[in-house]
Scaffold this motif. Structure first.
Motif, PDB file in Angstrom:
ATOM      1  N   UNK A  79       7.414   6.768  -1.428  1.00  0.00           N
ATOM      2  CA  UNK A  79       7.797   5.705  -2.351  1.00  0.00           C
ATOM      3  C   UNK A  79       6.626   5.144  -3.144  1.00  0.00           C
ATOM      4  N   UNK A  80       5.405   5.387  -2.697  1.00  0.00           N
ATOM      5  CA  UNK A  80       4.247   4.840  -3.407  1.00  0.00           C
ATOM      6  C   UNK A  80       3.919   5.612  -4.679  1.00  0.00           C
ATOM      7  N   UNK A  81       4.522   6.809  -4.855  1.00  0.00           N
ATOM      8  CA  UNK A  81       4.186   7.614  -6.026  1.00  0.00           C
ATOM      9  C   UNK A  81       4.735   6.996  -7.305  1.00  0.00           C
ATOM     10  N   UNK A  82       5.989   6.538  -7.282  1.00  0.00           N
ATOM     11  CA  UNK A  82       6.591   6.036  -8.520  1.00  0.00           C
ATOM     12  C   UNK A  82       5.820   4.859  -9.103  1.00  0.00           C
ATOM     13  N   UNK A  83       5.517   3.802  -8.335  1.00  0.00           N
ATOM     14  CA  UNK A  83       4.724   2.711  -8.932  1.00  0.00           C
ATOM     15  C   UNK A  83       3.328   3.166  -9.330  1.00  0.00           C
ATOM     16  N   UNK A  84       2.769   4.140  -8.608  1.00  0.00           N
ATOM     17  CA  UNK A  84       1.436   4.640  -8.960  1.00  0.00           C
ATOM     18  C   UNK A  84       1.447   5.281 -10.344  1.00  0.00           C
ATOM     19  N   UNK A  85       2.527   5.977 -10.684  1.00  0.00           N
ATOM     20  CA  UNK A  85       2.600   6.636 -11.983  1.00  0.00           C
ATOM     21  C   UNK A  85       2.630   5.644 -13.138  1.00  0.00           C
ATOM     22  N   UNK A  86       2.916   4.369 -12.838  1.00  0.00           N
ATOM     23  CA  UNK A  86       2.935   3.339 -13.880  1.00  0.00           C
ATOM     24  C   UNK A  86       1.570   2.703 -14.087  1.00  0.00           C
ATOM     25  N   UNK A  87       0.619   2.991 -13.213  1.00  0.00           N
ATOM     26  CA  UNK A  87      -0.718   2.394 -13.333  1.00  0.00           C
ATOM     27  C   UNK A  87      -1.546   3.164 -14.355  1.00  0.00           C
ATOM     28  N   UNK A  88      -2.619   2.530 -14.802  1.00  0.00           N
ATOM     29  CA  UNK A  88      -3.479   3.118 -15.832  1.00  0.00           C
ATOM     30  C   UNK A  88      -4.940   2.974 -15.446  1.00  0.00           C
ATOM     31  N   UNK A  89      -5.731   3.896 -15.951  1.00  0.00           N
ATOM     32  CA  UNK A  89      -7.182   3.784 -15.874  1.00  0.00           C
ATOM     33  C   UNK A  89      -7.736   4.477 -17.107  1.00  0.00           C
ATOM     34  N   UNK A 140      -4.486  14.538 -12.536  1.00  0.00           N
ATOM     35  CA  UNK A 140      -3.868  13.388 -13.190  1.00  0.00           C
ATOM     36  C   UNK A 140      -3.094  12.543 -12.182  1.00  0.00           C
ATOM     37  N   UNK A 141      -2.293  13.174 -11.341  1.00  0.00           N
ATOM     38  CA  UNK A 141      -1.541  12.435 -10.319  1.00  0.00           C
ATOM     39  C   UNK A 141      -2.497  11.688  -9.391  1.00  0.00           C
ATOM     40  N   UNK A 142      -3.576  12.343  -8.987  1.00  0.00           N
ATOM     41  CA  UNK A 142      -4.514  11.712  -8.049  1.00  0.00           C
ATOM     42  C   UNK A 142      -5.253  10.546  -8.698  1.00  0.00           C
ATOM     43  N   UNK A 196      -5.865   4.717  -8.975  1.00  0.00           N
ATOM     44  CA  UNK A 196      -5.809   3.489  -9.773  1.00  0.00           C
ATOM     45  C   UNK A 196      -4.861   2.465  -9.161  1.00  0.00           C
ATOM     46  N   UNK A 197      -3.830   2.963  -8.460  1.00  0.00           N
ATOM     47  CA  UNK A 197      -2.867   2.056  -7.831  1.00  0.00           C
ATOM     48  C   UNK A 197      -3.337   1.567  -6.473  1.00  0.00           C
ATOM     49  N   UNK A 198      -4.442   2.101  -5.982  1.00  0.00           N
ATOM     50  CA  UNK A 198      -4.961   1.675  -4.688  1.00  0.00           C
ATOM     51  C   UNK A 198      -4.120   2.124  -3.510  1.00  0.00           C
TER      52      UNK A 198
END
Length: 495
Positions: A272-282, A326-328, A333-335
């Motif tokens: 479940x942590x992947x979806x919010x992570x994909x919304x983060x930016x760096x 890119x995924x990593x 970035x999402x911690x």
């Protein structure tokens, strides 16, 4: 950092070295016969040229050089491919380590390449020029990232090497440095790296590497591009709107085919942590997003204005190979905590590392049970061994490059000419006996000398068509009495 994240990546590179060594051994154990791209390399290694046809010559030059030291063999073919793949993974890992703080994520990004079917399966199965593109892309990307993060003369030179190699590997590689240039220019903080005098070194290195082929390309542009354009624009005379729809849908399917398994694995590992992570930016994720956007826009323009109707997933390698990284970067970035994910990831990779070689071997070896035969089941060497007992050929005319390359492997001192590559024209006038060989894939098909071969004999040697014979040879891993049929004929055989 966690204990997992501080692990050194050297063990990843050792693991990958062992994996590609295994792949080398499996290829040698599977079959002595060559598949399409392998046979092309064996056939075209008879001469060195600035260009060979629809594919640029980087891989041909590399394989030709190796053959000069080792001789033509399956082992030399497999060594070149697996060394290039290992070097590609190594450079990818070094790039990941440059921009990822978490060593566990750097390891996941590197091994994540194994979750992309084009990388892990298709490149091992038969591809050569696509392997060269992948290698070139990792060279360029490493130089590009180093030039943005730790600029130096060497980093700009490495980027130039990657561009030069890439343009000599496949013409569609050009979209990668173009996308990188546009993406960096769009960021004010990265723009000074583009307007750096050292970029002239990048351009100079790339130009020097590609110059011999560019001179050849100037006079052979149609020969080099016609076949590729024909494949891309084949739309069965569809209307323009239908052609565009076909092109866009094929692009969508190619992206899904290329990235689908990787997305599924990352979703399984990170949950479940992947979806919010994909919304983060760096800074780095934005750069890669711009690169991928430019890449997709470039292909869409090719579809709309170039008539491209069929996009293949392997054509996406020059850009979408960055997906695991890119995924990593998004995850970092999402911690997101990586310890548990890393432990879940390793069994998946272990299954892939064991399963892929097993499938590659099994797809050929199980023919004795299934009766389904691949090209690697064809008994080229056995056929040639039988015919050489009749006479020792001074030259061979083969029906196509697949057959020509396989024959070249087993009789490397004899010139082999292929009907589908008329540009190679050694003088065969004084070479006798001349052996003619062609494939008869299905029993009951016409077994006579093909008309094209008869015409070639008349045009080039002034020789009338000889009597044709057939030979049935048991398949490798054949079931029961199953055989593959070859047609053959001799010109001036000894008494």
């Amino acid at each position: 950092m966690t204990e997992t994240s501080t692990r050194d990546m050297r063990w990843i590179f050792v693991l990958l070295a062992a994996y590609f060594t295994l792949q080398f051994g499996v290829r040698l154990a599977t079959s002595h016969s060559l598949d399409l791209d392998e046979a092309e390399q064996a056939f075209r290694s008879q001469w060195l040229a600035a260009g060979y046809g629809p594919q640029p010559p980087f891989y041909n030059w590399l394989q030709y050089t190796v053959f000069q030291f080792t001789g033509v063999s399956l082992a030399a073919l497999s060594v070149v491919k697996n060394l290039l793949l290992f070097a590609s993974y190594l450079l990818y890992g070094l790039t990941a380590r440059l921009i990822l703080r978490d060593k566990a994520l750097a390891a996941i990004a590197t091994l994540g390449l194994l979750t992309i079917p084009q990388m892990v399966f298709e490149m091992q199965r038969d591809l050569t020029h696509t392997v060269a593109v992948f290698f070139s892309a990792t060279v360029f990307f490493y130089g590009f990232v180093r030039s943005l993060k730790q600029p130096s003369l060497s980093s700009y030179a490495i980027a130039g090497l990657g561009i030069g190699f890439g343009l000599l590997a496949k013409y569609n590689f050009a979209i990668l440095p173009a996308a990188a240039l546009v993406a960096a220019l769009a960021d004010a903080r990265l723009r000074p790296r583009i307007f750096d005098w050292r970029l002239t070194l990048t351009a100079a290195v790339a130009l020097v590497i590609t110059l011999p082929h560019l001179f050849w390309l100037k006079d052979n542009l149609h020969f080099a591009t016609a076949r590729t354009l024909e494949k891309m624009t084949a739309s069965d005379n569809a209307s323009y709107p239908m052609q565009v729809a076909m092109g866009v849908s094929s692009l969508g399917l190619a992206i899904v085919g290329f990235a689908g398994l990787a997305v599924a694995v990352f979703a399984l590992v990170f949950g479940k942590s992947l979806r919010p992570a994909l919304a983060t930016q760096s800074e780095w994720t934005r750069l890669l997003e711009r690169m991928m956007l430019v890449f997709v826009i470039g292909i869409l323009l090719l579809i709309v204005f170039g008539g491209a109707a069929g996009i293949k997933d392997r054509w996406l390698v020059p850009m979408l190979f960055i997906l695991p990284l890119y995924f990593c970067l998004k995850i970092e970035a999402a911690g997101v905590e990586t310890d548990k994910a890393f432990r879940r990831f390793l069994p998946v990779i272990a299954i892939i590392m064991i399963g892929v070689p097993a499938v590659l071997y099994g797809s050929v070896a199980t023919a004795r049970v299934s009766g389904h035969y691949e090209r690697l089941n064809r008994p080229y060497a056995s056929m040639l061994e039988i015919l050489r007992k009749q006479a020792e050929p001074a030259a061979i005319l083969a029906g196509d490059s697949l057959l020509a390359g396989n024959l070249r492997q087993d009789i490397p001192g004899v010139p082999v000419v292929s009907m589908d590559y008329p540009s190679f024209k050694p003088d065969l006038s004084g070479r006798r006996p001349l052996l003619l060989v062609w494939l008869i894939p299905r029993k009951g098909e016409n077994e006579a000398l093909p008309a094209a071969m008869a015409a070639w004999l008349q045009t080039n040697l002034g020789v009338t068509a000889p009597d044709a014979s057939v030979i049935d040879v048991p398949y490798f891993y054949g079931r029961g009495d199953d055989t593959f049929r070859f047609g053959y004929a001799w010109i001036n055989p000894p008494a």
